[in-house]
Design a protein around this motif. Structure first.
Motif, PDB file in Angstrom:
ATOM      1  N   PHE A  29      -0.549   2.307  -6.366  1.00  0.00           N
ATOM      2  CA  PHE A  29      -0.529   3.766  -6.320  1.00  0.00           C
ATOM      3  C   PHE A  29      -1.111   4.304  -5.031  1.00  0.00           C
ATOM      4  O   PHE A  29      -1.982   3.694  -4.398  1.00  0.00           O
ATOM      5  CB  PHE A  29      -1.387   4.335  -7.463  1.00  0.00           C
ATOM      6  CG  PHE A  29      -0.753   4.273  -8.817  1.00  0.00           C
ATOM      7  CD1 PHE A  29      -0.941   3.182  -9.640  1.00  0.00           C
ATOM      8  CD2 PHE A  29       0.018   5.328  -9.277  1.00  0.00           C
ATOM      9  CE1 PHE A  29      -0.368   3.131 -10.898  1.00  0.00           C
ATOM     10  CE2 PHE A  29       0.599   5.301 -10.532  1.00  0.00           C
ATOM     11  CZ  PHE A  29       0.402   4.190 -11.343  1.00  0.00           C
ATOM     12  N   GLY A  30      -0.668   5.506  -4.684  1.00  0.00           N
ATOM     13  CA  GLY A  30      -1.373   6.321  -3.716  1.00  0.00           C
ATOM     14  C   GLY A  30      -2.541   7.032  -4.386  1.00  0.00           C
ATOM     15  O   GLY A  30      -2.746   6.910  -5.591  1.00  0.00           O
ATOM     16  N   LYS A  31      -3.281   7.811  -3.615  1.00  0.00           N
ATOM     17  CA  LYS A  31      -4.481   8.481  -4.118  1.00  0.00           C
ATOM     18  C   LYS A  31      -4.179   9.675  -4.998  1.00  0.00           C
ATOM     19  O   LYS A  31      -5.055  10.168  -5.687  1.00  0.00           O
ATOM     20  CB  LYS A  31      -5.370   8.930  -2.952  1.00  0.00           C
ATOM     21  CG  LYS A  31      -6.091   7.803  -2.255  1.00  0.00           C
ATOM     22  CD  LYS A  31      -6.944   8.302  -1.099  1.00  0.00           C
ATOM     23  CE  LYS A  31      -8.174   9.016  -1.582  1.00  0.00           C
ATOM     24  NZ  LYS A  31      -9.125   9.277  -0.469  1.00  0.00           N
ATOM     25  N   SER A  55      10.552  -1.158  -5.651  1.00  0.00           N
ATOM     26  CA  SER A  55      10.985   0.038  -6.354  1.00  0.00           C
ATOM     27  C   SER A  55       9.916   1.107  -6.134  1.00  0.00           C
ATOM     28  O   SER A  55       8.723   0.803  -6.041  1.00  0.00           O
ATOM     29  CB  SER A  55      11.124  -0.244  -7.855  1.00  0.00           C
ATOM     30  OG  SER A  55      12.147  -1.172  -8.088  1.00  0.00           O
ATOM     31  N   SER A  95       5.970  -6.504 -12.535  1.00  0.00           N
ATOM     32  CA  SER A  95       4.804  -6.511 -11.655  1.00  0.00           C
ATOM     33  C   SER A  95       4.000  -5.244 -11.810  1.00  0.00           C
ATOM     34  O   SER A  95       4.401  -4.267 -12.441  1.00  0.00           O
ATOM     35  CB  SER A  95       5.254  -6.652 -10.209  1.00  0.00           C
ATOM     36  OG  SER A  95       5.943  -5.485  -9.813  1.00  0.00           O
ATOM     37  N   THR A  96       2.842  -5.286 -11.212  1.00  0.00           N
ATOM     38  CA  THR A  96       1.928  -4.150 -11.286  1.00  0.00           C
ATOM     39  C   THR A  96       2.382  -3.052 -10.349  1.00  0.00           C
ATOM     40  O   THR A  96       3.206  -3.251  -9.456  1.00  0.00           O
ATOM     41  CB  THR A  96       0.524  -4.593 -10.882  1.00  0.00           C
ATOM     42  OG1 THR A  96       0.563  -5.029  -9.516  1.00  0.00           O
ATOM     43  CG2 THR A  96       0.054  -5.736 -11.741  1.00  0.00           C
ATOM     44  N   LEU A  97       1.835  -1.878 -10.584  1.00  0.00           N
ATOM     45  CA  LEU A  97       2.095  -0.729  -9.736  1.00  0.00           C
ATOM     46  C   LEU A  97       0.980  -0.581  -8.708  1.00  0.00           C
ATOM     47  O   LEU A  97      -0.197  -0.751  -9.033  1.00  0.00           O
ATOM     48  CB  LEU A  97       2.174   0.541 -10.580  1.00  0.00           C
ATOM     49  CG  LEU A  97       3.392   0.656 -11.502  1.00  0.00           C
ATOM     50  CD1 LEU A  97       3.177   1.761 -12.526  1.00  0.00           C
ATOM     51  CD2 LEU A  97       4.644   0.913 -10.688  1.00  0.00           C
ATOM     52  N   SER A 119       0.839  -1.200   0.000  1.00  0.00           N
ATOM     53  CA  SER A 119       0.000   0.000   0.000  1.00  0.00           C
ATOM     54  C   SER A 119       0.873   1.247   0.000  1.00  0.00           C
ATOM     55  O   SER A 119       2.042   1.209   0.408  1.00  0.00           O
ATOM     56  CB  SER A 119      -0.953   0.032   1.193  1.00  0.00           C
ATOM     57  OG  SER A 119      -0.256   0.186   2.396  1.00  0.00           O
ATOM     58  N   VAL A 120       0.296   2.347  -0.475  1.00  0.00           N
ATOM     59  CA  VAL A 120       0.977   3.640  -0.531  1.00  0.00           C
ATOM     60  C   VAL A 120       0.032   4.692   0.036  1.00  0.00           C
ATOM     61  O   VAL A 120      -1.145   4.735  -0.336  1.00  0.00           O
ATOM     62  CB  VAL A 120       1.351   4.002  -1.982  1.00  0.00           C
ATOM     63  CG1 VAL A 120       1.951   5.401  -2.049  1.00  0.00           C
ATOM     64  CG2 VAL A 120       2.319   2.974  -2.550  1.00  0.00           C
ATOM     65  N   TYR A 158       4.794   9.537 -10.210  1.00  0.00           N
ATOM     66  CA  TYR A 158       4.198   9.836 -11.499  1.00  0.00           C
ATOM     67  C   TYR A 158       3.496  11.189 -11.411  1.00  0.00           C
ATOM     68  O   TYR A 158       3.008  11.586 -10.345  1.00  0.00           O
ATOM     69  CB  TYR A 158       3.166   8.775 -11.896  1.00  0.00           C
ATOM     70  CG  TYR A 158       3.750   7.523 -12.506  1.00  0.00           C
ATOM     71  CD1 TYR A 158       4.287   6.515 -11.715  1.00  0.00           C
ATOM     72  CD2 TYR A 158       3.764   7.352 -13.893  1.00  0.00           C
ATOM     73  CE1 TYR A 158       4.827   5.367 -12.286  1.00  0.00           C
ATOM     74  CE2 TYR A 158       4.301   6.198 -14.469  1.00  0.00           C
ATOM     75  CZ  TYR A 158       4.823   5.224 -13.655  1.00  0.00           C
ATOM     76  OH  TYR A 158       5.363   4.099 -14.216  1.00  0.00           O
ATOM     77  N   PHE A 179       8.293   5.069  -7.107  1.00  0.00           N
ATOM     78  CA  PHE A 179       8.110   5.967  -8.242  1.00  0.00           C
ATOM     79  C   PHE A 179       7.280   7.175  -7.841  1.00  0.00           C
ATOM     80  O   PHE A 179       6.423   7.094  -6.949  1.00  0.00           O
ATOM     81  CB  PHE A 179       7.347   5.266  -9.382  1.00  0.00           C
ATOM     82  CG  PHE A 179       7.919   3.947  -9.810  1.00  0.00           C
ATOM     83  CD1 PHE A 179       7.587   2.777  -9.156  1.00  0.00           C
ATOM     84  CD2 PHE A 179       8.791   3.877 -10.886  1.00  0.00           C
ATOM     85  CE1 PHE A 179       8.113   1.559  -9.553  1.00  0.00           C
ATOM     86  CE2 PHE A 179       9.312   2.662 -11.298  1.00  0.00           C
ATOM     87  CZ  PHE A 179       8.976   1.505 -10.632  1.00  0.00           C
ATOM     88  N   PHE A 188       1.414  11.339  -8.176  1.00  0.00           N
ATOM     89  CA  PHE A 188       1.099  10.018  -7.630  1.00  0.00           C
ATOM     90  C   PHE A 188       2.380   9.326  -7.189  1.00  0.00           C
ATOM     91  O   PHE A 188       3.320   9.188  -7.975  1.00  0.00           O
ATOM     92  CB  PHE A 188       0.429   9.131  -8.688  1.00  0.00           C
ATOM     93  CG  PHE A 188      -0.922   9.592  -9.132  1.00  0.00           C
ATOM     94  CD1 PHE A 188      -1.049  10.471 -10.194  1.00  0.00           C
ATOM     95  CD2 PHE A 188      -2.060   9.128  -8.509  1.00  0.00           C
ATOM     96  CE1 PHE A 188      -2.305  10.896 -10.624  1.00  0.00           C
ATOM     97  CE2 PHE A 188      -3.322   9.548  -8.930  1.00  0.00           C
ATOM     98  CZ  PHE A 188      -3.434  10.428  -9.987  1.00  0.00           C
ATOM     99  N   THR A 190      15.248   2.640  -7.003  1.00  0.00           N
ATOM    100  CA  THR A 190      15.074   1.192  -7.006  1.00  0.00           C
ATOM    101  C   THR A 190      15.675   0.503  -5.791  1.00  0.00           C
ATOM    102  O   THR A 190      15.456  -0.698  -5.600  1.00  0.00           O
ATOM    103  CB  THR A 190      15.667   0.575  -8.282  1.00  0.00           C
ATOM    104  OG1 THR A 190      17.047   0.938  -8.355  1.00  0.00           O
ATOM    105  CG2 THR A 190      14.947   1.083  -9.505  1.00  0.00           C
ATOM    106  N   LYS A 195      12.278   7.945 -10.130  1.00  0.00           N
ATOM    107  CA  LYS A 195      12.214   6.603  -9.555  1.00  0.00           C
ATOM    108  C   LYS A 195      13.424   6.364  -8.660  1.00  0.00           C
ATOM    109  O   LYS A 195      14.442   7.050  -8.761  1.00  0.00           O
ATOM    110  CB  LYS A 195      12.205   5.559 -10.648  1.00  0.00           C
ATOM    111  CG  LYS A 195      13.501   5.538 -11.437  1.00  0.00           C
ATOM    112  CD  LYS A 195      13.475   4.596 -12.591  1.00  0.00           C
ATOM    113  CE  LYS A 195      14.838   4.596 -13.300  1.00  0.00           C
ATOM    114  NZ  LYS A 195      15.186   5.891 -13.861  1.00  0.00           N
TER     115      LYS A 195
END
Lengths: 113, 115
Positions: free
Chosen positions: A103-105, A32, A99-101, A3-4, A36, A34, A89, A51, A49
């Motif tokens: 995200f935060g809100k 990792s 893998s999938t990302l 979670s973020v 956005y 990021f 984000f 890592t 980013k």
């Protein structure tokens, strides 16, 4: 699960002010991290980013440091411009590579002249 | 510069109708994704697709959803019978898989409104 958590927006600043947008994460292993950015009417663009722990990502005057001890990845910029107005984000992915990302809100930044 | 494109930019539909959201990923990319963002909430992963099959999907991606790569360029998301709660911004993304940190390139999104 992963979670973020990001600070709530909108963040409203005057041009040339200092920016911090807080981001903390929960993850198993060593993700990792990021940031956005989404400008009005556009898609999500990778801003920077990191890592591994203690890495500093930087781009366009923005910086964020991967802090494993505090599980944080705060976004900073020394002097914001009107053109930085956008939604930011924070996101993470595990180290598997494809893998999938997660995200935060998102945090909206509004910079006035 | 290559980019991911999505059509339409905005889709309005009646509850119970089928919708197809279209995406054209970057041409040499191999991994494709759909995410969605309900207004005011997080961007959520829906599904990933590689080598003509689903590689991962979330709990959101139930039997009402399907994805397809009907030709060499398009990647579609179909919602069979839309519900009010499907109203969201849907983002398509692609990556070439060559980087260990999996940089994904996103399209501008399709705003789906279910009435």
């Amino acid at each position: 699960g992963d979670s973020v958590t990001q600070m709530e927006g909108p963040v409203t600043l005057s041009e040339e002010a200092f920016l911090t947008i807080n981001c903390t994460y929960t993850a198993t292993g060593y993700p990792s991290l990021f940031w956005y950015v989404q400008y009005p009417g556009e898609g999500l663009q990778l801003l920077l980013k990191a890592t591994k722990a203690d890495d500093k990502g930087s781009n366009k005057g923005f910086e964020a440091t991967y802090r494993k001890e505090t599980t944080s990845f705060h976004l900073e910029k020394g002097s914001v411009q009107v053109s930085d107005s956008a939604v930011y984000f924070c996101a993470l992915s595990d180290r598997s590579g494809y893998s999938t990302l997660t995200f935060g809100k998102g945090t909206m930044l509004l910079v006035s002249p | 510069e290559p980019e991911v494109t999505q059509t339409p930019s905005h889709q309005v539909t009646q509850m119970g109708q089928e919708v197809i959201l279209r995406c054209v990923p970057i041409s040499n990319h191999l991994y494709f994704y759909w995410y969605r963002q309900i207004l005011g909430q997080k961007v959520e992963f829906l599904v990933s697709f590689y080598n003509n099959e689903i590689s991962e999907k979330s709990e959101i991606f139930d039997d009402q959803f399907s994805v397809e790569r009907p030709d060499g360029s398009n990647f579609t998301l179909k919602i069979r019978s839309t519900k009010l709660e499907d109203s969201a911004m849907y983002f398509c993304a692609s990556s070439d898989g060559s980087l260990s940190y999996n940089e994904q390139f996103f399209g501008p999104g399709t705003r789906l409104t279910v009435l």
